[in-house]
Design an enzyme around this catalytic site. Structure first.
Site, mmCIF file in Angstrom:
data_model
loop_
_atom_site.group_PDB
_atom_site.id
_atom_site.type_symbol
_atom_site.label_atom_id
_atom_site.label_comp_id
_atom_site.label_asym_id
_atom_site.label_seq_id
_atom_site.Cartn_x
_atom_site.Cartn_y
_atom_site.Cartn_z
ATOM 1 N N LYS A 25 0.859 -1.207 0.000
ATOM 2 C CA LYS A 25 0.000 0.000 0.000
ATOM 3 C C LYS A 25 0.885 1.243 0.000
ATOM 4 C CE LYS A 25 -1.633 1.699 4.036
ATOM 5 N NZ LYS A 25 -1.340 3.114 4.291
ATOM 6 N N ASN A 26 1.936 1.246 0.814
ATOM 7 C CA ASN A 26 2.736 2.454 0.986
ATOM 8 C C ASN A 26 3.724 2.688 -0.146
ATOM 9 O OD1 ASN A 26 1.254 2.966 3.195
ATOM 10 N ND2 ASN A 26 2.813 2.359 4.674
ATOM 11 N N ARG A 95 -5.363 10.690 4.421
ATOM 12 C CA ARG A 95 -4.404 11.685 4.881
ATOM 13 C C ARG A 95 -3.204 11.772 3.971
ATOM 14 N NH1 ARG A 95 -0.393 11.649 6.041
ATOM 15 N NH2 ARG A 95 0.632 13.492 6.746
ATOM 16 N N CYS A 119 -4.943 12.387 11.875
ATOM 17 C CA CYS A 119 -5.462 11.013 11.797
ATOM 18 C C CYS A 119 -5.380 10.421 13.184
ATOM 19 C CB CYS A 119 -4.661 10.206 10.792
ATOM 20 S SG CYS A 119 -3.162 9.612 11.505
ATOM 21 N N ARG A 124 -0.893 15.125 11.966
ATOM 22 C CA ARG A 124 -0.007 14.654 10.889
ATOM 23 C C ARG A 124 0.461 15.907 10.136
ATOM 24 N NH1 ARG A 124 -0.935 9.173 9.817
ATOM 25 N NH2 ARG A 124 0.747 9.159 8.301
ATOM 26 N N PRO A 125 1.375 16.643 10.700
ATOM 27 C CA PRO A 125 1.818 17.887 10.067
ATOM 28 C C PRO A 125 2.473 17.628 8.703
ATOM 29 C CG PRO A 125 3.263 17.274 11.866
ATOM 30 C CD PRO A 125 2.131 16.317 11.893
ATOM 31 N N ILE A 126 2.485 18.668 7.900
ATOM 32 C CA ILE A 126 3.120 18.558 6.574
ATOM 33 C C ILE A 126 4.150 19.665 6.389
ATOM 34 C CG2 ILE A 126 1.161 17.407 5.444
ATOM 35 C CD1 ILE A 126 0.275 20.181 4.427
ATOM 36 N N ASP A 127 4.679 20.185 7.495
ATOM 37 C CA ASP A 127 5.613 21.312 7.409
ATOM 38 C C ASP A 127 6.869 20.970 6.599
ATOM 39 O OD1 ASP A 127 5.871 19.550 9.599
ATOM 40 O OD2 ASP A 127 7.274 20.881 10.600
ATOM 41 N N ASP A 317 4.952 0.730 11.834
ATOM 42 C CA ASP A 317 3.697 0.097 11.403
ATOM 43 C C ASP A 317 3.577 -1.333 11.896
ATOM 44 O OD1 ASP A 317 3.617 1.719 8.137
ATOM 45 O OD2 ASP A 317 3.175 2.426 10.152
ATOM 46 N N ILE A 339 8.130 7.329 16.504
ATOM 47 C CA ILE A 339 7.747 7.971 15.236
ATOM 48 C C ILE A 339 6.440 8.747 15.358
ATOM 49 C CG2 ILE A 339 7.219 7.558 12.795
ATOM 50 C CD1 ILE A 339 10.119 6.906 13.495
ATOM 51 N N ARG A 409 -8.428 -0.382 4.776
ATOM 52 C CA ARG A 409 -7.554 0.595 4.101
ATOM 53 C C ARG A 409 -6.227 -0.051 3.695
ATOM 54 N NH1 ARG A 409 -5.885 4.947 7.653
ATOM 55 N NH2 ARG A 409 -4.510 5.239 5.840
HETATM 56 C C1 EPZ Z 1 4.378 6.944 5.940
HETATM 57 O O1 EPZ Z 1 3.612 7.976 6.528
HETATM 58 C C2 EPZ Z 1 3.464 5.735 5.901
HETATM 59 N N1 EPZ Z 1 2.280 6.047 5.084
HETATM 60 C C3 EPZ Z 1 3.035 5.386 7.328
HETATM 61 O O2 EPZ Z 1 2.239 4.203 7.260
HETATM 62 C C4 EPZ Z 1 4.284 5.082 8.147
HETATM 63 O O3 EPZ Z 1 3.909 4.815 9.480
HETATM 64 C C5 EPZ Z 1 5.230 6.295 8.099
HETATM 65 O O4 EPZ Z 1 5.528 6.619 6.728
HETATM 66 C C6 EPZ Z 1 6.538 6.025 8.828
HETATM 67 O O5 EPZ Z 1 7.180 4.923 8.244
HETATM 68 C C7 EPZ Z 1 2.392 6.001 3.752
HETATM 69 O O6 EPZ Z 1 3.449 5.720 3.202
HETATM 70 C C8 EPZ Z 1 1.150 6.297 2.965
HETATM 71 P P1 EPZ Z 1 6.454 10.387 7.980
HETATM 72 P P2 EPZ Z 1 4.177 9.509 6.539
HETATM 73 O O7 EPZ Z 1 6.339 11.600 7.147
HETATM 74 O O8 EPZ Z 1 4.852 9.786 5.250
HETATM 75 C C9 EPZ Z 1 6.162 13.719 11.397
HETATM 76 C C10 EPZ Z 1 0.332 2.882 7.645
HETATM 77 O O9 EPZ Z 1 -0.187 2.387 8.651
HETATM 78 N N2 EPZ Z 1 6.100 14.687 10.288
HETATM 79 O O10 EPZ Z 1 7.705 9.579 7.929
HETATM 80 O O11 EPZ Z 1 3.082 10.404 6.954
HETATM 81 C C11 EPZ Z 1 4.842 12.957 11.527
HETATM 82 O O12 EPZ Z 1 3.950 13.704 12.329
HETATM 83 C C12 EPZ Z 1 0.863 4.296 7.675
HETATM 84 O O13 EPZ Z 1 0.461 2.260 6.542
HETATM 85 C C13 EPZ Z 1 6.217 16.042 10.566
HETATM 86 O O14 EPZ Z 1 6.365 16.453 11.721
HETATM 87 O O15 EPZ Z 1 5.248 9.391 7.697
HETATM 88 C C14 EPZ Z 1 5.240 11.672 12.183
HETATM 89 O O16 EPZ Z 1 5.325 11.871 13.583
HETATM 90 C C15 EPZ Z 1 0.700 4.941 9.052
HETATM 91 N N3 EPZ Z 1 6.147 16.941 9.544
HETATM 92 C C16 EPZ Z 1 6.653 11.418 11.648
HETATM 93 O O17 EPZ Z 1 7.112 12.667 11.107
HETATM 94 C C17 EPZ Z 1 5.998 16.532 8.239
HETATM 95 O O18 EPZ Z 1 5.969 17.392 7.331
HETATM 96 C C18 EPZ Z 1 6.691 10.332 10.566
HETATM 97 O O19 EPZ Z 1 6.078 10.858 9.480
HETATM 98 C C19 EPZ Z 1 5.873 15.148 7.970
HETATM 99 C C20 EPZ Z 1 5.943 14.244 9.013
#
Ligand code: EPZ
Length: 428
Positions: A25-26, A95, A119, A124-127, A317, A339, A409
């Site tokens: 999926k990811n 998300r 979520c 889930r910030p996107i900064d 995960d 994480i 999902r």
């Molecule tokens: C991906 O999410 C996966 N989703 C997640 O899987 C997985 O848990 C995660 O990577 C970590 O491996 C998909 O690939 C669709 P991150 P993502 O950006 O990209 C913080 C599942 O169950 N952060 O590595 O959102 C964030 O809040 C899902 O399949 C910021 O602060 O993960 C989190 O605490 C759940 N600012 C941490 O980083 C940002 O701009 C990890 O986020 C982006 C992230």
């Protein structure tokens, strides 16, 4: 539909048999976003049948693409992109739709989307995504919950250092950089296997990505990308979940079409707990063997302390299903969730089965018990739901799990897969 449904498990049955693991999926989600970069018809094989993939296809259709699914092959024709807005309901539904920002900006030089909803795992910030795209020349305004993004002169290369190795931010930058002018370097990039799968796709389309899988990824922008045919990598988290289900029931399973190299952080822990794991059969292009055999020959013991981390550390995960396994392992297991802020919500549900878990912030302490007994359970997020199924398989008696829309999902027909290897499980 999934809201009224429940999964009913009569636990305690050994699992025995073979499971072909679904596509990841990811990896499917960023790859579906990547098809926007190619004016033509891309073909993705081994695309799992999941509600998240359906949502991604609906977003593509909103943008003007034509999507077609035959079994696990999804064809996307992105010759004409007639819109650059991702509608709010679809942003709320998934998300990770933020992953479309990079490719739409790169292809169309504008994009409008609403802030992705938080979520179940916390905010889930996107900064990191927005800061990086701004460094590449994007103008992004945030007002009334909407992001108005534009790059009138196109995006340009940049040297970006991520303060955290965010998977999504790394992917978004790669997608945006593929069609930008110049070279983009991502330092402290995420090293997850899905990043490598995305780089392989972009390169097959004529892109120039190097270093994927390492901490520094370089992308040299090209004028245009042409569509390609690509087979999505196996889902290492679904594989990890089924391994935990097997450990929880004391059975033996063969998983096929996996990459054992990607699963090493998980299989190493399962071996510490007393599972025997053998890998065999190597397919071209894979990092590790493509089959895994697991069996349990003695009672499970605690693996000690589990700290989730970015790849190649223990994957966050897989923390929920592994926690279910440790509830019936002898000894005390300490989980440190590094994480996400709020990824222990399954713990309170597990205690309804008789598990002994105490949660304090990002630490959860699990004291193994002899056995669990069935109960009514509610899934509130995807991997937490997988944890409830894992524990239900181990528990004596009947467990009923609702909240299946979360589970659907990320897992393709999980009850059929488990029933196929001897679980007494059905969806009503
Ligand atoms: C991906 O999410 C996966 N989703 C997640 O899987 C997985 O848990 C995660 O990577 C970590 O491996 C998909 O690939 C669709 P991150 P993502 O950006 O990209 C913080 C599942 O169950 N952060 O590595 O959102 C964030 O809040 C899902 O399949 C910021 O602060 O993960 C989190 O605490 C759940 N600012 C941490 O980083 C940002 O701009 C990890 O986020 C982006 C992230």
């Amino acid at each position: 539909m999934a809201e009224q449904q429940r999964i009913v498990i009569n636990g305690g049955k050994r699992l025995e048999g073979e499971i072909r693991v679904q596509g990841a999926k990811n990896s499917a989600l960023p790859l579906l976003a990547a098809t926007v970069l190619c004016s033509g018809e891309s073909v993705l094989h081994n695309c799992p049948r999941l509600s998240d993939c359906d949502a991604a296809c609906r977003i593509l259709e909103c943008l003007g693409c034509k999507c077609k699914r035959e079994q696990t092959t999804v064809t996307v024709n992105a010759s004409v992109i007639s819109g650059t807005e991702v509608p709010t309901p679809l942003m709320r539904e998934m998300r990770s739709s933020i992953i479309f920002l990079g490719s739409v900006l790169a292809r169309c030089r504008s994009c409008r989307l609403s802030f992705p909803g938080g979520c179940e795992l916390g905010p889930r910030p996107i900064d990191f995504h927005l800061a990086a795209l701004r460094e590449m020349g994007a103008e992004i305004e945030e007002n009334h919950g909407y992001l108005e993004c534009s790059a009138p002169k196109g995006l340009h290369g940049a040297r970006i250092t991520l303060s955290f190795s965010s998977v999504g931010a790394t992917e978004n930058i790669m997608l945006a950089a593929a069609l930008s002018q110049g070279v983009t370097e991502i330092h402290n990039a995420a090293r997850e296997p899905e990043i490598v799968d995305l780089a392989n796709f972009i390169n097959k389309c004529g892109g120039k990505v190097s270093g994927a899988g390492g901490s520094t990824v370089a992308i040299e922008g090209v004028e245009s990308l042409s569509p390609c045919e690509h087979r999505i990598m196996p889902d290492r988290i679904a594989a990890a979940t089924y391994l935990c289900c097997c450990g929880a029931t004391g059975g033996e399973l063969i998983l096929t079409d996996v990459d054992s190299g990607d699963l090493r952080p998980v299989t190493a822990v399962l071996e510490q707990m007393g599972c025997s794991i053998y890998t065999y059969g190597t397919e071209a292009g894979k990092k590790g063997e493509s089959n895994i055999f697991i069996n349990l020959h003695r009672p499970l013991i605690s693996p000690g302390t589990i700290r989730t981390n970015v790849h190649p550390g223990f994957p966050t995960d897989a923390q929920p299903p592994l926690m279910s396994l440790t509830t019936v392992a002898s000894g005390t297991t300490v989980f440190v969730e590094n994480i996400f802020e709020n990824r222990f919500k399954h713990a309170s549900e597990l205690t309804r089965l008789g598990a002994k878990i105490s949660v304090e912030g990002k630490v959860a302490v699990v004291t193994g018990v002899k056995s669990l007994s069935g109960a009514e359970l509610l899934a509130t997020d995807l991997r937490g739901g997988a944890a409830l199924i894992t524990a239900g398989l181990a528990a004596e008696g009947i467990s009923k799990i609702s909240g299946l829309s979360h589970i659907d999902r990320g897992y393709e027909s999980i009850e059929k897969v488990l029933r196929g290897v001897g679980a007494d499980i059905k969806r009503i």
